[in-house]
Motif scaffolding. Structure first.
Motif, short mmCIF file in Angstrom:
data_model
loop_
_atom_site.label_atom_id
_atom_site.label_comp_id
_atom_site.label_asym_id
_atom_site.label_seq_id
_atom_site.Cartn_x
_atom_site.Cartn_y
_atom_site.Cartn_z
N ILE A 93 1.07 8.56 4.53
CA ILE A 93 2.27 7.98 5.01
C ILE A 93 3.29 7.92 3.91
O ILE A 93 4.63 8.31 4.23
CB ILE A 93 2.03 6.30 5.63
N ALA A 94 2.72 7.49 2.65
CA ALA A 94 3.80 7.43 1.40
C ALA A 94 4.23 8.81 1.27
O ALA A 94 5.67 9.01 0.87
CB ALA A 94 3.10 6.86 0.42
N GLY A 95 3.40 9.84 1.60
CA GLY A 95 4.03 11.16 1.24
C GLY A 95 5.15 11.60 2.19
O GLY A 95 6.05 12.18 1.95
N ARG A 96 4.96 11.04 3.64
CA ARG A 96 5.86 11.64 4.60
C ARG A 96 7.05 10.82 4.26
O ARG A 96 8.33 11.37 4.47
CB ARG A 96 5.31 11.12 6.04
N ILE A 153 17.00 6.07 8.86
CA ILE A 153 15.77 5.74 9.35
C ILE A 153 14.66 6.72 8.79
O ILE A 153 14.90 7.73 9.33
CB ILE A 153 15.88 5.23 10.85
N LEU A 154 13.72 6.20 8.02
CA LEU A 154 12.98 7.32 7.43
C LEU A 154 11.93 7.57 8.36
O LEU A 154 10.86 8.44 8.32
CB LEU A 154 12.43 6.80 6.13
N GLY A 155 11.60 6.45 9.32
CA GLY A 155 10.29 6.41 10.30
C GLY A 155 9.86 5.19 10.60
O GLY A 155 10.14 4.29 10.10
N ASN A 189 0.70 -1.08 0.19
CA ASN A 189 -0.01 0.05 -0.09
C ASN A 189 0.83 1.27 0.04
O ASN A 189 0.76 2.24 -0.49
CB ASN A 189 -1.00 -0.12 1.09
N ILE A 190 2.15 1.14 0.59
CA ILE A 190 3.09 2.42 0.59
C ILE A 190 3.31 2.50 -0.97
O ILE A 190 3.51 3.50 -1.45
CB ILE A 190 4.17 2.21 1.37
N ALA A 191 3.80 1.49 -1.59
CA ALA A 191 4.32 1.45 -3.09
C ALA A 191 3.02 2.05 -3.86
O ALA A 191 3.38 2.91 -4.64
CB ALA A 191 4.49 -0.01 -3.59
N LEU A 192 1.89 1.69 -3.69
CA LEU A 192 0.75 2.29 -4.27
C LEU A 192 0.52 3.52 -3.89
O LEU A 192 0.05 4.45 -4.92
CB LEU A 192 -0.46 1.45 -4.19
N GLY A 193 0.68 3.91 -2.81
CA GLY A 193 0.50 5.54 -2.48
C GLY A 193 1.68 6.38 -2.98
O GLY A 193 1.42 7.36 -3.39
N LEU A 194 2.86 5.87 -3.05
CA LEU A 194 3.94 6.46 -3.89
C LEU A 194 3.49 6.60 -5.46
O LEU A 194 3.60 7.71 -6.06
CB LEU A 194 5.18 5.87 -3.82
N GLN A 195 3.18 5.69 -5.83
CA GLN A 195 2.51 5.53 -7.43
C GLN A 195 1.45 6.61 -7.40
O GLN A 195 1.49 7.29 -8.37
CB GLN A 195 2.14 4.24 -7.76
#
Length: 381
Positions: free
Chosen positions: A362-365, A288-290, A145-151
């Motif tokens: 989250i992907a944006g952060r 560490i990105l978070g 879901n992070i990958a798709l959020g970045l997409q």
């Protein structure tokens, strides 16, 4: 019919060694023989610099093994030996239920790379590891879901399933099939929901156990990362294996990670293991990105009340304690599980939902944090 290791070795003695003298058994080049039902799997160790030209030797060994009584399938891989690590003089006469080296990877020697070097992957702008200290915290669902959020932000994204023992991406993205080989024997990633994807799950059956030793695991991971036609990507997400074992450490030491994201549930036991993952990345100078708190709370579909089933706020408190960014809370919601199981992650199947927006935020952060790290020469979070 029981397959006898001795009869397999007798057939393999017909195959000459790399210098066309002696045979691969007496030269001690055959190792890790594993028999599963009517299938035999083994490795042949060859000089690293000659691995590409010795594909005929591998094929000959496979053909010879098929001549042994009871053998219906024989899968062979070439293992490269270096000057520092001579060919093993052993043949392991053991039987176990194990998966064979999958056909797309047969005959491939691991790319030669000095230990500790982090050569970039051509065309890939940034590689981000999504990790957890233990299994069962929802790391793979979060990764997808992070990958798709970045997409959704207009980025070109790929995802590598680095969990050799428990690959999840084929099911999570509803992808079937096997990667094909392009020019120069480069593997072509499959695609799902616009993401380029590589996973061991494409190469072995879903219900087949992968029982491999460390060197074979690292060879497979290296090939999926460096011998794949990723094309031009803004970011490649690596869904790391759970824990902090040899495979995880080697990946962190040898892959040019732009940063790592840690996924944990709020409970103390998960946070203890998450700290181990954080420390591992910091020791090898990976920013560490978070931290993400998954299954942070349960929203009752009947009363709309929030319930902290696993506790709440533990990951946020841990992030504050160690000075790492807190990326957000993902609730425990049936829709996330249902859509993940069906291969339609919630970010694409229900983009207007609250949960999809949480993943996009989250992907944006993560992307913002990555941009900050790139601006800080040598900075580490």
């Amino acid at each position: 019919m029981t397959i006898a290791i001795d009869q397999i070795l007798e057939q393999l003695k017909r195959v000459k060694g790399p210098e066309l003298s002696g045979n691969i058994v007496d030269l001690g080049l055959v190792s890790d023989i594993v028999v599963t039902s009517d299938q035999v799997t083994f490795s042949v160790t060859v000089p690293a610099q000659r691995a590409a030209e010795l594909e005929p030797l591998r094929a000959a060994a496979e053909k010879a093994a098929l001549a042994a009584p009871g053998v219906a399938r024989a899968l062979v891989t070439l293992t490269a030996a270096t000057a520092e690590q001579p060919a093993p003089v052993r043949a392991a006469p053991s039987t176990a239920q194990a998966s064979a080296v999958p056909p797309p990877m047969q005959g491939r020697a691991p790319p030669q790379q000095a230990p500790g070097t982090k050569a970039p992957v051509p065309g890939v702008g940034a590689i981000i590891a999504v990790a957890s200290g233990k299994g069962g915290v929802g790391k793979s669902t979060t990764s997808v879901n992070i990958a798709l959020g970045l997409q959704a932000r207009g980025l070109k994204v790929g995802i590598l399933d680095a969990d050799i023992y428990g690959p999840s991406l084929p099911r999570l993205l509803n992808i079937t099939g096997r990667p094909q080989s392009g020019g120069d024997r480069i593997l072509i990633p499959l695609e799902g929901h616009g993401l380029k994807v590589m996973s061991m799950g494409f190469m072995v059956d879903e219900d087949t156990a992968t029982v491999w030793r460390g060197p074979m695991i690292m060879q497979a991971l290296t090939q999926m990362l460096r011998e794949a036609a990723w094309g031009e990507l803004d970011v490649l997400i690596v869904d790391m294996p759970p824990g902090t074992g040899d495979a995880q450490l080697t990946m962190a030491q040898n892959v040019p990670l732009a940063g790592a994201v840690i996924v944990s549930t709020p409970q103390d036991l998960a946070l203890i293991d998450a700290r181990k993952g954080l420390n591992m990345f910091r020791k090898v100078d990976v920013p560490i990105l978070g931290i993400i708190e998954n299954m942070s709370y349960f929203t009752c579909p009947d009363c709309d009340g929030q319930h902290a089933i696993f506790g709440r706020g533990g990951a946020r408190a841990e992030a504050e304690r160690i000075g790492a960014p807190f990326l957000g809370e993902v609730p425990l919601v049936m829709a996330i599980r249902e859509k993940s199981d069906s291969g339609n992650p919630i970010v694409v199947s229900d983009p207007d939902s609250v949960q999809a927006q949480i993943y996009r935020d989250i992907a944006g952060r993560i992307w913002d944090r990555l941009s900050e790290e790139r601006m800080l020469a040598g900075g580490h979070g």
